[in-house]
Design a protein around this motif. Sequence first.
Motif, PDB file in Angstrom:
ATOM      1  N   PRO A   5       0.797  -1.221   0.000  1.00  0.00           N
ATOM      2  CA  PRO A   5       0.000   0.000   0.000  1.00  0.00           C
ATOM      3  C   PRO A   5       0.831   1.273   0.000  1.00  0.00           C
ATOM      4  N   SER A   6       2.157   1.173   0.291  1.00  0.00           N
ATOM      5  CA  SER A   6       2.991   2.363   0.312  1.00  0.00           C
ATOM      6  C   SER A   6       3.357   2.844  -1.086  1.00  0.00           C
ATOM      7  N   ARG A   7       3.065   2.063  -2.118  1.00  0.00           N
ATOM      8  CA  ARG A   7       3.384   2.477  -3.482  1.00  0.00           C
ATOM      9  C   ARG A   7       2.402   3.545  -3.951  1.00  0.00           C
ATOM     10  N   ALA A   8       2.929   4.674  -4.381  1.00  0.00           N
ATOM     11  CA  ALA A   8       2.082   5.730  -4.916  1.00  0.00           C
ATOM     12  C   ALA A   8       2.184   5.775  -6.431  1.00  0.00           C
ATOM     13  N   GLU A   9       3.326   5.345  -6.964  1.00  0.00           N
ATOM     14  CA  GLU A   9       3.540   5.411  -8.406  1.00  0.00           C
ATOM     15  C   GLU A   9       4.520   4.321  -8.816  1.00  0.00           C
ATOM     16  N   ILE A  10       4.247   3.716  -9.949  1.00  0.00           N
ATOM     17  CA  ILE A  10       5.157   2.718 -10.507  1.00  0.00           C
ATOM     18  C   ILE A  10       5.555   3.198 -11.894  1.00  0.00           C
ATOM     19  N   ARG A  11       6.852   3.290 -12.110  1.00  0.00           N
ATOM     20  CA  ARG A  11       7.384   3.736 -13.404  1.00  0.00           C
ATOM     21  C   ARG A  11       8.070   2.541 -14.058  1.00  0.00           C
ATOM     22  N   GLU A  12       7.667   2.260 -15.289  1.00  0.00           N
ATOM     23  CA  GLU A  12       8.286   1.155 -16.025  1.00  0.00           C
ATOM     24  C   GLU A  12       8.736   1.654 -17.388  1.00  0.00           C
ATOM     25  N   ARG A  13       9.906   1.213 -17.780  1.00  0.00           N
ATOM     26  CA  ARG A  13      10.450   1.546 -19.093  1.00  0.00           C
ATOM     27  C   ARG A  13      10.822   0.241 -19.768  1.00  0.00           C
ATOM     28  N   VAL A  14      10.339   0.066 -20.978  1.00  0.00           N
ATOM     29  CA  VAL A  14      10.633  -1.136 -21.754  1.00  0.00           C
ATOM     30  C   VAL A  14      11.482  -0.729 -22.944  1.00  0.00           C
ATOM     31  N   THR A  15      12.614  -1.406 -23.112  1.00  0.00           N
ATOM     32  CA  THR A  15      13.549  -1.076 -24.170  1.00  0.00           C
ATOM     33  C   THR A  15      13.991  -2.342 -24.895  1.00  0.00           C
ATOM     34  N   ALA A  16      14.021  -2.283 -26.204  1.00  0.00           N
ATOM     35  CA  ALA A  16      14.611  -3.360 -27.005  1.00  0.00           C
ATOM     36  C   ALA A  16      16.013  -2.891 -27.385  1.00  0.00           C
ATOM     37  N   ARG A  17      16.999  -3.726 -27.113  1.00  0.00           N
ATOM     38  CA  ARG A  17      18.394  -3.364 -27.378  1.00  0.00           C
ATOM     39  C   ARG A  17      19.232  -4.619 -27.517  1.00  0.00           C
ATOM     40  N   LEU A  18      20.481  -4.431 -27.928  1.00  0.00           N
ATOM     41  CA  LEU A  18      21.411  -5.554 -27.967  1.00  0.00           C
ATOM     42  C   LEU A  18      21.898  -5.829 -26.539  1.00  0.00           C
ATOM     43  N   PRO A  19      22.174  -7.080 -26.228  1.00  0.00           N
ATOM     44  CA  PRO A  19      22.626  -7.413 -24.875  1.00  0.00           C
ATOM     45  C   PRO A  19      24.069  -6.998 -24.636  1.00  0.00           C
ATOM     46  N   THR A  20      24.386  -6.813 -23.360  1.00  0.00           N
ATOM     47  CA  THR A  20      25.795  -6.643 -22.997  1.00  0.00           C
ATOM     48  C   THR A  20      26.457  -8.006 -23.180  1.00  0.00           C
ATOM     49  N   PRO A  21      27.781  -8.065 -23.270  1.00  0.00           N
ATOM     50  CA  PRO A  21      28.442  -9.372 -23.377  1.00  0.00           C
ATOM     51  C   PRO A  21      28.059 -10.313 -22.228  1.00  0.00           C
ATOM     52  N   GLU A  22      27.969  -9.790 -21.010  1.00  0.00           N
ATOM     53  CA  GLU A  22      27.601 -10.616 -19.849  1.00  0.00           C
ATOM     54  C   GLU A  22      26.166 -11.142 -19.984  1.00  0.00           C
ATOM     55  N   GLU A  23      25.226 -10.277 -20.410  1.00  0.00           N
ATOM     56  CA  GLU A  23      23.837 -10.714 -20.594  1.00  0.00           C
ATOM     57  C   GLU A  23      23.737 -11.806 -21.650  1.00  0.00           C
ATOM     58  N   ALA A  24      24.455 -11.630 -22.762  1.00  0.00           N
ATOM     59  CA  ALA A  24      24.434 -12.633 -23.836  1.00  0.00           C
ATOM     60  C   ALA A  24      24.950 -13.977 -23.310  1.00  0.00           C
ATOM     61  N   GLU A  25      25.992 -13.946 -22.509  1.00  0.00           N
ATOM     62  CA  GLU A  25      26.549 -15.180 -21.954  1.00  0.00           C
ATOM     63  C   GLU A  25      25.563 -15.836 -20.987  1.00  0.00           C
ATOM     64  N   ILE A  26      25.003 -15.054 -20.069  1.00  0.00           N
ATOM     65  CA  ILE A  26      24.065 -15.597 -19.075  1.00  0.00           C
ATOM     66  C   ILE A  26      22.817 -16.156 -19.745  1.00  0.00           C
ATOM     67  N   LEU A  27      22.286 -15.424 -20.745  1.00  0.00           N
ATOM     68  CA  LEU A  27      21.069 -15.856 -21.440  1.00  0.00           C
ATOM     69  C   LEU A  27      21.338 -16.909 -22.519  1.00  0.00           C
TER      70      LEU A  27
END
Length: 79
Positions: A5-27
């Motif tokens: 109940p303490s949430r007054a606002e939720i901000r979300e940003r969705v982005t399509a991009r190339l992965p970082t080298p670490e993200e590509a390895e993990i995924l």
Amino acid sequence: MDLHPSRAEIRERVTARLPTPEEAEILRISPNLAVLAITRVAVDGTGRVVEAALLVFPGHRADAYFITRPMTVEKRREG
């Protein structure tokens, strides 16, 4: 029912991009394959951050579906 109940606002940003080298390895994806990155920040009525998240998904295996139910001023006063 809002579990935070303490949430007054939720901000979300969705982005399509190339992965970082670490993200590509993990995924386990090619570094040339797009990812879907979602940044989410929830703040309370004073502007204090109460939740923060960064989610990264392989673009070819992700869907984003959002439902937003804004709280009215009357409901905030009741709580």
